[in-house]
Design a protein around this motif. Sequence first.
Motif, PDB file in Angstrom:
ATOM      1  N   ASP A  80      37.464  26.213  35.594  1.00 63.03           N
ATOM      2  CA  ASP A  80      38.148  25.773  36.700  1.00 63.03           C
ATOM      3  C   ASP A  80      37.907  26.963  37.589  1.00 63.03           C
ATOM      4  OD1 ASP A  80      40.066  27.205  36.111  1.00 63.03           O
ATOM      5  OD2 ASP A  80      41.649  25.943  36.047  1.00 63.03           O
ATOM      6  N   ASN A  81      38.341  26.863  39.115  1.00 63.32           N
ATOM      7  CA  ASN A  81      38.147  28.169  39.922  1.00 63.32           C
ATOM      8  C   ASN A  81      38.755  29.358  39.455  1.00 63.32           C
ATOM      9  OD1 ASN A  81      36.159  27.981  41.807  1.00 63.32           O
ATOM     10  ND2 ASN A  81      37.860  28.325  43.242  1.00 63.32           N
ATOM     11  N   THR A  82      39.728  29.125  38.580  1.00 56.39           N
ATOM     12  CA  THR A  82      40.539  30.404  38.042  1.00 56.39           C
ATOM     13  C   THR A  82      39.437  31.313  37.503  1.00 56.39           C
ATOM     14  OG1 THR A  82      42.404  29.062  37.175  1.00 56.39           O
ATOM     15  CG2 THR A  82      42.134  31.412  36.457  1.00 56.39           C
ATOM     16  N   THR A  83      38.366  31.039  36.939  1.00 56.71           N
ATOM     17  CA  THR A  83      37.282  31.928  36.445  1.00 56.71           C
ATOM     18  C   THR A  83      36.750  32.619  37.710  1.00 56.71           C
ATOM     19  OG1 THR A  83      37.000  30.473  34.475  1.00 56.71           O
ATOM     20  CG2 THR A  83      35.214  31.851  35.238  1.00 56.71           C
ATOM     21  N   GLY A  89      38.039  38.956  41.467  1.00 51.98           N
ATOM     22  CA  GLY A  89      38.776  40.132  41.214  1.00 51.98           C
ATOM     23  C   GLY A  89      38.132  41.363  40.524  1.00 51.98           C
ATOM     24  N   ARG A  90      37.247  41.132  39.598  1.00 54.88           N
ATOM     25  CA  ARG A  90      36.507  42.095  39.049  1.00 54.88           C
ATOM     26  C   ARG A  90      35.460  42.711  39.904  1.00 54.88           C
ATOM     27  NH1 ARG A  90      35.280  40.187  32.707  1.00 54.88           N
ATOM     28  NH2 ARG A  90      37.474  39.986  32.173  1.00 54.88           N
ATOM     29  N   TYR A  91      34.657  42.101  40.898  1.00 54.22           N
ATOM     30  CA  TYR A  91      33.880  42.648  41.759  1.00 54.22           C
ATOM     31  C   TYR A  91      34.678  43.327  42.727  1.00 54.22           C
ATOM     32  CZ  TYR A  91      29.915  39.526  40.862  1.00 54.22           C
ATOM     33  OH  TYR A  91      28.813  38.905  40.399  1.00 54.22           O
ATOM     34  N   ILE A  92      35.875  43.292  42.971  1.00 54.24           N
ATOM     35  CA  ILE A  92      36.550  44.133  44.145  1.00 54.24           C
ATOM     36  C   ILE A  92      37.580  44.908  43.366  1.00 54.24           C
ATOM     37  CG2 ILE A  92      36.340  42.400  45.844  1.00 54.24           C
ATOM     38  CD1 ILE A  92      39.438  41.798  45.495  1.00 54.24           C
ATOM     39  N   MET A  96      43.566  39.285  40.405  1.00 52.12           N
ATOM     40  CA  MET A  96      44.075  38.171  41.493  1.00 52.12           C
ATOM     41  C   MET A  96      45.160  37.046  40.952  1.00 52.12           C
ATOM     42  SD  MET A  96      40.571  37.805  43.633  1.00 52.12           S
ATOM     43  CE  MET A  96      41.400  36.320  44.654  1.00 52.12           C
ATOM     44  N   ASN A  97      45.384  37.330  39.505  1.00 52.06           N
ATOM     45  CA  ASN A  97      46.206  36.565  38.799  1.00 52.06           C
ATOM     46  C   ASN A  97      47.310  37.362  38.199  1.00 52.06           C
ATOM     47  OD1 ASN A  97      44.233  34.634  39.352  1.00 52.06           O
ATOM     48  ND2 ASN A  97      43.310  34.497  37.482  1.00 52.06           N
ATOM     49  N   GLY A  98      48.268  36.388  37.753  1.00 48.27           N
ATOM     50  CA  GLY A  98      49.427  36.974  36.951  1.00 48.27           C
ATOM     51  C   GLY A  98      50.315  37.815  37.417  1.00 48.27           C
ATOM     52  N   ALA A  99      51.155  38.453  36.740  1.00 53.09           N
ATOM     53  CA  ALA A  99      52.332  39.361  37.031  1.00 53.09           C
ATOM     54  C   ALA A  99      51.937  40.515  37.799  1.00 53.09           C
ATOM     55  CB  ALA A  99      53.227  39.752  36.003  1.00 53.09           C
ATOM     56  N   ASN A 100      50.622  41.135  37.454  1.00 52.21           N
ATOM     57  CA  ASN A 100      49.869  42.404  38.111  1.00 52.21           C
ATOM     58  C   ASN A 100      49.224  42.018  39.253  1.00 52.21           C
ATOM     59  OD1 ASN A 100      51.638  44.014  36.183  1.00 52.21           O
ATOM     60  ND2 ASN A 100      50.005  43.713  34.691  1.00 52.21           N
ATOM     61  N   ARG A 101      49.276  40.888  39.912  1.00 50.84           N
ATOM     62  CA  ARG A 101      48.156  40.486  40.758  1.00 50.84           C
ATOM     63  C   ARG A 101      48.356  41.534  42.049  1.00 50.84           C
ATOM     64  NH1 ARG A 101      47.463  34.771  42.654  1.00 50.84           N
ATOM     65  NH2 ARG A 101      46.392  35.007  44.530  1.00 50.84           N
ATOM     66  N   GLU A 102      47.138  41.965  42.400  1.00 52.00           N
ATOM     67  CA  GLU A 102      46.919  42.954  43.567  1.00 52.00           C
ATOM     68  C   GLU A 102      46.378  42.228  44.876  1.00 52.00           C
ATOM     69  OE1 GLU A 102      45.876  46.987  41.238  1.00 52.00           O
ATOM     70  OE2 GLU A 102      44.622  45.144  40.662  1.00 52.00           O
ATOM     71  N   VAL A 103      46.229  41.231  44.774  1.00 51.93           N
ATOM     72  CA  VAL A 103      45.624  40.269  45.887  1.00 51.93           C
ATOM     73  C   VAL A 103      46.885  39.243  46.389  1.00 51.93           C
ATOM     74  CG1 VAL A 103      43.996  38.701  46.934  1.00 51.93           C
ATOM     75  CG2 VAL A 103      43.359  40.655  45.537  1.00 51.93           C
ATOM     76  N   ALA A 104      47.364  39.295  47.479  1.00 52.29           N
ATOM     77  CA  ALA A 104      48.509  38.349  47.856  1.00 52.29           C
ATOM     78  C   ALA A 104      48.244  36.930  47.703  1.00 52.29           C
ATOM     79  CB  ALA A 104      48.862  38.623  49.364  1.00 52.29           C
ATOM     80  N   VAL A 105      49.117  36.308  47.084  1.00 49.74           N
ATOM     81  CA  VAL A 105      48.945  34.916  47.155  1.00 49.74           C
ATOM     82  C   VAL A 105      48.857  34.391  48.621  1.00 49.74           C
ATOM     83  CG1 VAL A 105      50.390  32.411  46.601  1.00 49.74           C
ATOM     84  CG2 VAL A 105      50.641  34.552  45.235  1.00 49.74           C
ATOM     85  N   GLY A 106      47.786  33.138  48.433  1.00 52.25           N
ATOM     86  CA  GLY A 106      47.747  32.758  49.880  1.00 52.25           C
ATOM     87  C   GLY A 106      45.912  33.174  50.156  1.00 52.25           C
TER      88      GLY A 106
END
Length: 194
Positions: A80-83, A89-92, A96-106
């Motif tokens: 699904d689009n999670t991949t 996230g790896r590119y930047i 982008m996921n989980g508790a350690n998310r570094e990109v804001a939800v939205g």
Amino acid sequence: MDVPQLLSASPLRVFEWATGKTDAEVVRIVLNASLFIHPSVVRRKPVMFPDCVRTSNAHHPGKKKGDVSDWKGRQVKVCDNTTARVALGRYIGRSMNGANREVAVGWEVAHIWATVHDPQYFTAGWNMYLIPGFLRVLTEEQAQMPLFAKCLQFVAWSLFFKDPVAEPATPPARPSNDVPEWLITFEPRFASAT
């Protein structure tokens, strides 16, 4: 616009009505708010997960997330689009996921060319960008905004294929040059450093 007209209008027409902007101005707003992966980063690894595809009833019938499908004689994993989010996230260099998310939800990952059933396209850095979720509806096919798709593809083609950072076996179609004049010199913003 009265209520019956609003209810039958596309998201783009409602946005135009609410803001007083033309479709070309809306395109500019969306492109200014979009973040691309820097070409130098994509050049190092054009496709993050070359054995993954997104679910597609047309191209991977009967397959769901986690299944294996055949794509042109080779096995690929259906996702699904999670991949795509993990790949971007790896590119930047940011989770982008989980508790350690570094990109804001939205912030949402969107694809430039809709060919996400193809493993060359699904997690290709040249085919993904970040867009605020509240604007994403304007980029969807049901928004009836072909000008946006054409402009987005023009920007991406100029970034990634004018001086090719990748050479996929099936390259995306070159967009036409009949785009707004301001787009010729448009400077996209990047979600990653070089």
